[in-house]
Design an enzyme around this catalytic site. Sequence first.
Site, PDB file in Angstrom:
ATOM      1  N   THR A 155       0.813  -1.229   0.000  1.00 42.75           N
ATOM      2  CA  THR A 155       0.000   0.000   0.000  1.00 42.75           C
ATOM      3  C   THR A 155       0.842   1.274   0.000  1.00 42.75           C
ATOM      4  O   THR A 155       0.302   2.366  -0.148  1.00 42.75           O
ATOM      5  CB  THR A 155      -0.902   0.019   1.259  1.00 42.75           C
ATOM      6  OG1 THR A 155      -0.063  -0.215   2.400  1.00 42.75           O
ATOM      7  CG2 THR A 155      -1.978  -1.048   1.183  1.00 42.75           C
ATOM      8  N   ARG A 207      20.904  -4.322   4.253  1.00 40.10           N
ATOM      9  CA  ARG A 207      21.971  -3.918   3.309  1.00 40.10           C
ATOM     10  C   ARG A 207      23.356  -4.135   3.900  1.00 40.10           C
ATOM     11  O   ARG A 207      24.319  -4.301   3.159  1.00 40.10           O
ATOM     12  CB  ARG A 207      21.794  -2.455   2.889  1.00 40.10           C
ATOM     13  CG  ARG A 207      20.580  -2.270   1.982  1.00 40.10           C
ATOM     14  CD  ARG A 207      20.552  -0.894   1.356  1.00 40.10           C
ATOM     15  NE  ARG A 207      19.216  -0.612   0.850  1.00 40.10           N
ATOM     16  CZ  ARG A 207      18.613   0.553   0.941  1.00 40.10           C
ATOM     17  NH1 ARG A 207      19.225   1.581   1.523  1.00 40.10           N
ATOM     18  NH2 ARG A 207      17.405   0.725   0.456  1.00 40.10           N
ATOM     19  N   CYS A 254      18.100   4.531  -3.004  1.00 38.29           N
ATOM     20  CA  CYS A 254      17.613   5.072  -4.279  1.00 38.29           C
ATOM     21  C   CYS A 254      18.471   6.216  -4.835  1.00 38.29           C
ATOM     22  O   CYS A 254      18.342   6.577  -5.992  1.00 38.29           O
ATOM     23  CB  CYS A 254      16.176   5.556  -4.112  1.00 38.29           C
ATOM     24  SG  CYS A 254      15.948   6.559  -2.641  1.00 38.29           S
ATOM     25  N   GLN A 269      17.183  15.260  -3.712  1.00 38.78           N
ATOM     26  CA  GLN A 269      16.323  14.083  -3.706  1.00 38.78           C
ATOM     27  C   GLN A 269      14.839  14.445  -3.609  1.00 38.78           C
ATOM     28  O   GLN A 269      14.434  15.301  -2.828  1.00 38.78           O
ATOM     29  CB  GLN A 269      16.739  13.165  -2.548  1.00 38.78           C
ATOM     30  CG  GLN A 269      18.208  12.767  -2.681  1.00 38.78           C
ATOM     31  CD  GLN A 269      18.669  11.686  -1.725  1.00 38.78           C
ATOM     32  OE1 GLN A 269      19.860  11.573  -1.482  1.00 38.78           O
ATOM     33  NE2 GLN A 269      17.772  10.877  -1.206  1.00 38.78           N
ATOM     34  N   SER A 298       9.073  11.991  -3.050  1.00 44.91           N
ATOM     35  CA  SER A 298       8.507  10.633  -3.021  1.00 44.91           C
ATOM     36  C   SER A 298       9.470   9.659  -2.346  1.00 44.91           C
ATOM     37  O   SER A 298       9.069   8.583  -1.915  1.00 44.91           O
ATOM     38  CB  SER A 298       8.161  10.152  -4.431  1.00 44.91           C
ATOM     39  OG  SER A 298       9.328  10.125  -5.234  1.00 44.91           O
ATOM     40  N   GLY A 299      10.726  10.036  -2.221  1.00 48.65           N
ATOM     41  CA  GLY A 299      11.704   9.195  -1.522  1.00 48.65           C
ATOM     42  C   GLY A 299      11.454   9.125  -0.037  1.00 48.65           C
ATOM     43  O   GLY A 299      12.004   8.270   0.654  1.00 48.65           O
ATOM     44  N   GLU A 334      21.001   9.202   5.210  1.00 47.50           N
ATOM     45  CA  GLU A 334      21.202   9.109   3.760  1.00 47.50           C
ATOM     46  C   GLU A 334      22.673   9.269   3.360  1.00 47.50           C
ATOM     47  O   GLU A 334      23.157   8.580   2.463  1.00 47.50           O
ATOM     48  CB  GLU A 334      20.348  10.189   3.087  1.00 47.50           C
ATOM     49  CG  GLU A 334      20.014   9.902   1.646  1.00 47.50           C
ATOM     50  CD  GLU A 334      18.930   8.852   1.467  1.00 47.50           C
ATOM     51  OE1 GLU A 334      18.458   8.262   2.456  1.00 47.50           O
ATOM     52  OE2 GLU A 334      18.563   8.614   0.302  1.00 47.50           O
ATOM     53  N   ARG A 346      16.830  17.275   0.496  1.00 42.64           N
ATOM     54  CA  ARG A 346      15.461  17.026   0.018  1.00 42.64           C
ATOM     55  C   ARG A 346      14.988  18.288  -0.700  1.00 42.64           C
ATOM     56  O   ARG A 346      15.106  19.401  -0.145  1.00 42.64           O
ATOM     57  CB  ARG A 346      14.560  16.715   1.210  1.00 42.64           C
ATOM     58  CG  ARG A 346      13.174  16.271   0.832  1.00 42.64           C
ATOM     59  CD  ARG A 346      13.106  14.860   0.267  1.00 42.64           C
ATOM     60  NE  ARG A 346      13.319  13.829   1.261  1.00 42.64           N
ATOM     61  CZ  ARG A 346      13.652  12.575   0.965  1.00 42.64           C
ATOM     62  NH1 ARG A 346      13.822  12.193  -0.288  1.00 42.64           N
ATOM     63  NH2 ARG A 346      13.834  11.685   1.919  1.00 42.64           N
ATOM     64  N   HIS A 402      15.754  11.563  -8.397  1.00 43.91           N
ATOM     65  CA  HIS A 402      16.875  12.060  -7.595  1.00 43.91           C
ATOM     66  C   HIS A 402      18.000  12.500  -8.543  1.00 43.91           C
ATOM     67  O   HIS A 402      18.414  11.744  -9.433  1.00 43.91           O
ATOM     68  CB  HIS A 402      17.427  10.956  -6.685  1.00 43.91           C
ATOM     69  CG  HIS A 402      16.515  10.563  -5.559  1.00 43.91           C
ATOM     70  ND1 HIS A 402      15.387  11.260  -5.208  1.00 43.91           N
ATOM     71  CD2 HIS A 402      16.600   9.526  -4.673  1.00 43.91           C
ATOM     72  CE1 HIS A 402      14.804  10.675  -4.174  1.00 43.91           C
ATOM     73  NE2 HIS A 402      15.520   9.623  -3.829  1.00 43.91           N
ATOM     74  N   ASN A 420      13.623   7.713  -8.632  1.00 39.58           N
ATOM     75  CA  ASN A 420      13.839   7.041  -7.343  1.00 39.58           C
ATOM     76  C   ASN A 420      12.840   5.941  -7.023  1.00 39.58           C
ATOM     77  O   ASN A 420      13.217   4.929  -6.423  1.00 39.58           O
ATOM     78  CB  ASN A 420      13.842   8.068  -6.202  1.00 39.58           C
ATOM     79  CG  ASN A 420      12.584   8.903  -6.161  1.00 39.58           C
ATOM     80  OD1 ASN A 420      12.287   9.603  -7.121  1.00 39.58           O
ATOM     81  ND2 ASN A 420      11.846   8.842  -5.077  1.00 39.58           N
TER      82      ASN A 420
HETATM   83  P1  NAP Z   1       5.678   4.035   2.656  1.00 39.33           P
HETATM   84  O1  NAP Z   1       5.011   4.764   1.551  1.00 39.33           O
HETATM   85  O2  NAP Z   1       5.668   4.637   4.010  1.00 39.33           O
HETATM   86  O3  NAP Z   1       4.995   2.553   2.746  1.00 39.33           O
HETATM   87  C1  NAP Z   1       5.287   1.689   3.809  1.00 39.33           C
HETATM   88  C2  NAP Z   1       4.579   0.350   3.677  1.00 39.33           C
HETATM   89  O4  NAP Z   1       4.911  -0.445   4.850  1.00 39.33           O
HETATM   90  C3  NAP Z   1       3.053   0.461   3.670  1.00 39.33           C
HETATM   91  O5  NAP Z   1       2.511  -0.561   2.868  1.00 39.33           O
HETATM   92  C4  NAP Z   1       2.664   0.213   5.135  1.00 39.33           C
HETATM   93  O6  NAP Z   1       1.371  -0.323   5.309  1.00 39.33           O
HETATM   94  C5  NAP Z   1       3.696  -0.841   5.516  1.00 39.33           C
HETATM   95  N1  NAP Z   1       3.910  -0.865   6.953  1.00 39.33           N
HETATM   96  C6  NAP Z   1       4.164   0.187   7.776  1.00 39.33           C
HETATM   97  N2  NAP Z   1       4.245  -0.234   9.070  1.00 39.33           N
HETATM   98  C7  NAP Z   1       4.025  -1.572   9.052  1.00 39.33           C
HETATM   99  C8  NAP Z   1       3.953  -2.569  10.057  1.00 39.33           C
HETATM  100  N3  NAP Z   1       4.127  -2.278  11.352  1.00 39.33           N
HETATM  101  N4  NAP Z   1       3.722  -3.846   9.691  1.00 39.33           N
HETATM  102  C9  NAP Z   1       3.542  -4.170   8.374  1.00 39.33           C
HETATM  103  N5  NAP Z   1       3.581  -3.258   7.372  1.00 39.33           N
HETATM  104  C10 NAP Z   1       3.831  -1.977   7.704  1.00 39.33           C
HETATM  105  O7  NAP Z   1       7.210   3.735   2.328  1.00 39.33           O
HETATM  106  P2  NAP Z   1       7.922   3.632   0.873  1.00 39.33           P
HETATM  107  O8  NAP Z   1       8.451   4.943   0.449  1.00 39.33           O
HETATM  108  O9  NAP Z   1       7.023   2.870  -0.033  1.00 39.33           O
HETATM  109  O10 NAP Z   1       9.211   2.770   1.227  1.00 39.33           O
HETATM  110  C11 NAP Z   1       9.124   1.358   1.445  1.00 39.33           C
HETATM  111  C12 NAP Z   1      10.528   0.810   1.645  1.00 39.33           C
HETATM  112  O11 NAP Z   1      11.302   1.026   0.466  1.00 39.33           O
HETATM  113  C13 NAP Z   1      11.269   1.518   2.782  1.00 39.33           C
HETATM  114  O12 NAP Z   1      12.038   0.579   3.476  1.00 39.33           O
HETATM  115  C14 NAP Z   1      12.121   2.552   2.067  1.00 39.33           C
HETATM  116  O13 NAP Z   1      13.280   2.871   2.798  1.00 39.33           O
HETATM  117  C15 NAP Z   1      12.464   1.795   0.785  1.00 39.33           C
HETATM  118  N6  NAP Z   1      12.760   2.643  -0.369  1.00 39.33           N
HETATM  119  C16 NAP Z   1      11.944   3.696  -0.713  1.00 39.33           C
HETATM  120  C17 NAP Z   1      12.246   4.443  -1.869  1.00 39.33           C
HETATM  121  C18 NAP Z   1      11.409   5.608  -2.319  1.00 39.33           C
HETATM  122  O14 NAP Z   1      11.849   6.311  -3.264  1.00 39.33           O
HETATM  123  N7  NAP Z   1      10.245   5.871  -1.735  1.00 39.33           N
HETATM  124  C19 NAP Z   1      13.344   4.097  -2.644  1.00 39.33           C
HETATM  125  C20 NAP Z   1      14.128   2.996  -2.280  1.00 39.33           C
HETATM  126  C21 NAP Z   1      13.816   2.276  -1.160  1.00 39.33           C
HETATM  127  P3  NAP Z   1       0.079   0.628   5.629  1.00 39.33           P
HETATM  128  O15 NAP Z   1      -0.228   1.352   4.360  1.00 39.33           O
HETATM  129  O16 NAP Z   1      -0.961  -0.348   6.014  1.00 39.33           O
HETATM  130  O17 NAP Z   1       0.492   1.557   6.723  1.00 39.33           O
END
Ligand code: NAP
Length: 365
Positions: free
Chosen positions: A12, A122, A162, A190, A193-194, A216, A250, A257, A343
């Site tokens: 989600t 990592r 990213c 950056q 959305s990151g 970061e 940011r 990015h 990213n």
């Molecule tokens: P996000 O939008 O905050 O989404 C987080 C996801 O984790 C949601 O599906 C959330 O579910 C779930 N979650 C949160 N707390 C939880 C819990 N206690 N138990 C189970 N599920 C849980 O984060 P994101 O930006 O997509 O990033 C996700 C991962 O990818 C992170 O580790 C981030 O560091 C990494 N990342 C992100 C990017 C980027 O550009 N955004 C790039 C590279 C890597 P709910 O919706 O139900 O809360």
Amino acid sequence: MTKIPVGILGATGMVGQNYIALLKNHPWFDVRFVAASPRSAGKKYAEAVAGRWQLVNPFPPHAGEIIVEDANDVSRAIAAQRKGECAFVFSALEMGKDETRALEEAYAAAGIPVISNASAHRWTADVPVLIGEINPDHTDIIPEQQKVRRWNKGFIVVKPNCSIQSYMIPLHALAQAGYPVKQLIVTTMQAISGAGYPGVPSLDIIDNIVPYIGGEEEKTEMEPLKIFGTITDGIIQNAELPVISACCNRVPVIDGHTACVSLEFGEKKPAIEAIKKIWAKFKGLPQEQKFPMAPKQPIIYREEENRPQPRKDRDLDKAMSVVIGRLRPCNVFDIRFTALSHNTVRGAAGGGILNAELLKHKGYL
Ligand code: NAP
């Protein structure tokens, strides 16, 4: 060809939604299992993301009816695996590092391979940090990881932060051509959305730049050394070079990015035109094998003096290419340039899918 059923943990979130969108018509993988926090569990996927679907693309109806499971309950994924609905999972979880590490290990121990975007693993010495164009052979550590941890079919691989791929692939292309880099200074700009959902408050980021992103700079300075490292005695030994100094900011950009890089080569220093030719010719295993998510041209060089720009260049070649411009001599080091990568696609879900394609190609999935 029968598609492999896959699951998404954190489906989600910002990255999870990108997985859903990018896998919509994937020729090898089919999303059949989605999981997130207990807040979303039990809802239809469409309901769980209602009001926070981040992407411009229309919502993909194929995913909307799937019931979201609680990602903390591994038994749900095991049940899905038994029903033929989840052969492996992409992990896009955003929770505490220790919790994420333990949960991803629980999936792997249950026989479900984990291809992760989270940073939790990592720095685990037997977990490879993969960029398909650079270190595809780091997958060779998987049998050792499984043996030591007594995992049968499960394993964990991760993708890097990213912000680093925009210059890691160009650096690797230069090293392969005989011009390894000794040191570099990078300043990143950056996208918001990151920062995941709900992101940075608008009052903090509109008309503003935030010169700090927690953790970061350390990731930017250290992760390249593991990616350029070698497998020795069952672990990945870091490379010693390049030495990196990073400043991460940011900025009010939605996706993409950008990195301004100044670098110094070792003994051999290529000419500017030679560097452009090396980048134009560079192809990695994903290109040679024509993986579905691979960009045809992993490094695109733009000659215009005012490119790359996030809005104009981030989506080139499925948003999987690295776009470079402004290559010129540096008054302190040898050269400087500006590099851009998307990213949440190349730096997150697209990069994760490319890793899954690499693992399938190598026979691990
Ligand atoms: P996000 O939008 O905050 O989404 C987080 C996801 O984790 C949601 O599906 C959330 O579910 C779930 N979650 C949160 N707390 C939880 C819990 N206690 N138990 C189970 N599920 C849980 O984060 P994101 O930006 O997509 O990033 C996700 C991962 O990818 C992170 O580790 C981030 O560091 C990494 N990342 C992100 C990017 C980027 O550009 N955004 C790039 C590279 C890597 P709910 O919706 O139900 O809360």
